[in-house]
Design a protein around this motif. Structure first.
Motif, mmCIF file in Angstrom:
data_model
loop_
_atom_site.group_PDB
_atom_site.id
_atom_site.type_symbol
_atom_site.label_atom_id
_atom_site.label_comp_id
_atom_site.label_asym_id
_atom_site.label_seq_id
_atom_site.Cartn_x
_atom_site.Cartn_y
_atom_site.Cartn_z
ATOM 1 N N UNK A 24 -7.706 18.932 -25.007
ATOM 2 C CA UNK A 24 -7.687 20.383 -24.632
ATOM 3 C C UNK A 24 -6.905 19.791 -23.861
ATOM 4 N N UNK A 25 -5.516 21.161 -24.566
ATOM 5 C CA UNK A 25 -4.497 21.037 -23.231
ATOM 6 C C UNK A 25 -4.090 22.864 -22.726
ATOM 7 N N UNK A 26 -3.888 23.074 -21.691
ATOM 8 C CA UNK A 26 -3.277 24.023 -21.788
ATOM 9 C C UNK A 26 -2.101 24.562 -22.286
ATOM 10 N N UNK A 27 -1.211 23.650 -22.534
ATOM 11 C CA UNK A 27 0.266 24.189 -23.150
ATOM 12 C C UNK A 27 0.359 24.641 -24.465
ATOM 13 N N UNK A 28 -1.222 23.328 -25.178
ATOM 14 C CA UNK A 28 -0.978 23.554 -26.398
ATOM 15 C C UNK A 28 -2.336 24.076 -27.196
ATOM 16 N N UNK B 272 16.218 11.826 -28.530
ATOM 17 C CA UNK B 272 16.663 12.610 -28.808
ATOM 18 C C UNK B 272 15.628 13.858 -29.428
ATOM 19 N N UNK B 273 14.074 13.611 -28.931
ATOM 20 C CA UNK B 273 13.226 14.201 -29.437
ATOM 21 C C UNK B 273 12.075 14.710 -28.721
ATOM 22 N N UNK B 274 11.909 15.683 -28.771
ATOM 23 C CA UNK B 274 10.512 15.972 -27.271
ATOM 24 C C UNK B 274 9.720 15.469 -27.713
ATOM 25 N N UNK B 275 9.353 15.638 -25.928
ATOM 26 C CA UNK B 275 8.453 14.567 -26.143
ATOM 27 C C UNK B 275 7.049 15.398 -23.878
ATOM 28 N N UNK B 276 6.527 15.848 -24.374
ATOM 29 C CA UNK B 276 6.263 17.057 -23.468
ATOM 30 C C UNK B 276 5.014 16.750 -22.884
ATOM 31 N N UNK B 277 4.185 14.953 -23.402
ATOM 32 C CA UNK B 277 2.297 14.755 -22.640
ATOM 33 C C UNK B 277 1.619 15.302 -22.752
ATOM 34 N N UNK B 278 2.018 16.841 -23.685
ATOM 35 C CA UNK B 278 0.956 17.640 -23.668
ATOM 36 C C UNK B 278 0.554 18.447 -22.293
ATOM 37 N N UNK B 279 1.294 18.827 -21.300
ATOM 38 C CA UNK B 279 1.211 19.448 -19.655
ATOM 39 C C UNK B 279 2.685 20.040 -19.596
ATOM 40 N N UNK C 158 -1.140 19.328 -35.009
ATOM 41 C CA UNK C 158 0.894 18.810 -35.154
ATOM 42 C C UNK C 158 1.204 20.019 -34.484
ATOM 43 N N UNK C 159 1.947 19.111 -33.342
ATOM 44 C CA UNK C 159 2.915 20.402 -32.724
ATOM 45 C C UNK C 159 4.443 20.665 -33.452
ATOM 46 N N UNK C 160 4.615 19.438 -33.742
ATOM 47 C CA UNK C 160 6.226 19.538 -34.292
ATOM 48 C C UNK C 160 6.127 19.024 -35.443
ATOM 49 N N UNK D 250 -2.046 15.648 -27.570
ATOM 50 C CA UNK D 250 -2.675 14.378 -26.393
ATOM 51 C C UNK D 250 -2.802 16.559 -25.568
ATOM 52 N N UNK D 251 -4.843 15.314 -24.728
ATOM 53 C CA UNK D 251 -4.380 16.524 -23.057
ATOM 54 C C UNK D 251 -3.529 15.922 -22.246
ATOM 55 N N UNK D 252 -2.926 16.632 -21.373
ATOM 56 C CA UNK D 252 -2.784 16.757 -20.930
ATOM 57 C C UNK D 252 -2.092 14.657 -19.601
#
Length: 481
Positions: free
Chosen positions: A131-135, A83-90, A46-48, A121-123
């Motif tokens: 697996x993501x460098x971001x999260x 209005x919500x964050x959506x960063x696509x794992x990147x 869970x990111x957020x 999600x992965x990038x």
């Protein structure tokens, strides 16, 4: 209600309790918060959490939708919420805020779901391990050292661990079915065009992408398909509509089916794990016992030609897409903003020509025709979902510097080739958690149907859920422990 009681309910059961006044949407939202606090540090799925939405819930306003008051999580790519964050794992998209609700998001809300956060999600959803460098890495609740699958691995880990009964995901090459198999869940990829991608998108990746959910029960899958598979004006096309609600297929005895089955890895250098083979053979026996005709048979195609065409189809236009999102974020596409394999993807895409795309479409058309002819003989194709048991973290990481784009795609296809076939053909396919390894890991079995015939999958899946139940299998990392 406590977490043990909460986690035993699927979405339909929770909504029924809400409608009867035995639990409120706020109580369920608070149970989700408790579940995330307890489990997420171990699985990182869970990111957020949308705390403001929890605080704004009004228990006097009860939706009449099939999932009234049920907590729900959105994948960090695909259907958006304004209005919500959506960063696509990147890192390239870090801080991006969606402008509007996708039609699918609206359908989720109209179904009564309470959207309460984002999953990993992965990038850019590329890869079969989350697996993501971001999260970081999302762990599998069945074994924290192995992959939860991808690209909807965060969603699947949350559902398997009991955080939510169902969650949003997307599927461009198996991204719902791969994590559903790895985490012991139901994962349906609907037919091409069954679920709208509007309003911002008509189709993506030559028609391969579909969005839907992962669930723990077939009835949640059926009712959700009824809730979201609605044609919208402006969609590229309207596909065959079902003869009736998918929910009507539940508990209905399947008609006699002619089912092809195979454990052929399709990959020339690939193999299928013996325990996966045994699980497929066990399901074959169960289907024969029910009176279906099972035939060991498989479509025959040129794998290397197919893989190259898929690589081109995925990459064509990618550099333009990445450049557009980078410009929107005030950044540049570079090895500093995207992961090594994604950088190779970007470079590969820049070298493509229009002729490459025409040739790829020619090959993919040939592939679709082969499967179309094959399904003139059979109602369903039964295969492994994954050729191997879920593997340790790192193997499918896009942070690897020893793999370029094509070799990475080939590596992924070795284990998930049976899932991506349905994305290319546009046919519906479902994975069910019908097997279990000696070490206790879930093994998914995939059924693929003719285009537009999800009702056949729902009917058979509902019967198998009763004959080979999986509801009592709970992973070691679970909210009820």
């Amino acid at each position: 209600m406590n977490l043990v009681e909460y986690s035993k309910c699927d979405g339909v059961a929770l909504a029924d309790l809400v409608r009867r006044g035995e639990v409120s949407p706020t109580e369920l939202a608070l149970l989700l918060l408790e579940a995330v606090e307890k489990i997420n540090p171990q699985i990182n799925a869970v990111l957020e959490i949308y705390q403001d939405r929890v605080e704004a819930l009004d228990d006097q306003k009860i939706s009449d939708g099939p999932f009234s008051g049920v907590p729900f999580l959105m994948k960090d790519i695909g259907a958006s919420e304004g209005g919500r964050l959506q960063e696509s794992g990147s890192k390239l998209m870090q801080g991006h805020v969606a402008v509007n609700d996708s039609f699918l998001t609206t359908f989720f809300k109209n179904a009564g779901l309470t959207l309460l956060g984002r999953t990993t999600t992965p990038e850019f959803a590329l890869g079969i391990s989350t697996e993501s460098e971001l999260v970081g890495v999302t762990n599998n609740p069945w074994n924290l050292d192995i992959m939860s699958g991808g690209s909807s691995g965060g969603a699947a880990a949350c559902v398997a661990a009991g955080i939510v009964p169902l969650a949003h995901g997307s599927d461009n090459g198996g991204s719902l079915r791969i994590p559903a198999s790895a985490c012991g869940l139901v994962g349906l990829k609907p037919s091409r065009g069954r679920v709208t991608l509007g309003p911002d998108i008509g189709e993506l990746w030559p028609g391969m992408l579909q969005e839907f959910v992962v669930t723990r029960s077939v009835r949640d899958t059926a009712l959700m398909l009824d809730a979201v598979s609605r044609p919208v004006l402006g969609d590229p096309f309207i596909i065959r509509q079902p003869p009736g609600p998918y929910a009507q297929e539940l508990n209905k005895k399947p008609e006699k089916l002619r089912i092809a089955w195979t454990v052929d890895p399709w990959h020339p250098d690939g193999s299928v794990d013996l325990e996966v083979v045994q699980s497929v053979e066990h399901v074959v026996c169960e289907c024969e016992r029910a009176g279906h005709e099972l035939v060991q048979d498989s479509p025959v195609f040129d794998y290397e030609e197919y893989l190259h065409a898929v690589c081109v189809a995925w990459a064509y236009g990618m550099y333009m897409g990445l450049d557009m999102v980078a410009a929107g974020m005030g950044r540049k596409v570079s090895p500093e903003t995207i992961e090594p394999v994604m950088w190779s993807f970007y470079e590969y895409s820049q070298g493509l020509t229009t002729a490459d795309m025409f040739m790829a479409e020619f090959v993919l058309n040939k592939f679709r025709r082969i499967f179309g002819n094959f399904f003139q003989q059979y109602d369903l194709l039964l295969t492994p979902t994954l050729n191997q048991l879920p593997e340790p973290h790192g193997k499918y990481s896009k942070m690897r510097t020893d793999l370029d784009y094509e070799s990475y795609m080939g590596l992924c296809e070795e284990t998930k080739v049976h899932t991506s076939a349905a994305n290319v053909t546009g046919q519906p396919a479902i994975t069910l958690p019908l097997g279990e390894s000696r070490s206790g890991l879930p093994i998914g079995i995939q059924f693929m149907a003719r285009f537009g015939e999800e009702e056949t999958l729902i009917r058979l899946a509902s019967w198998l859920e009763k004959e080979m139940p999986w509801q009592d299998r709970i992973p070691p990392i679970h909210v009820s422990h």
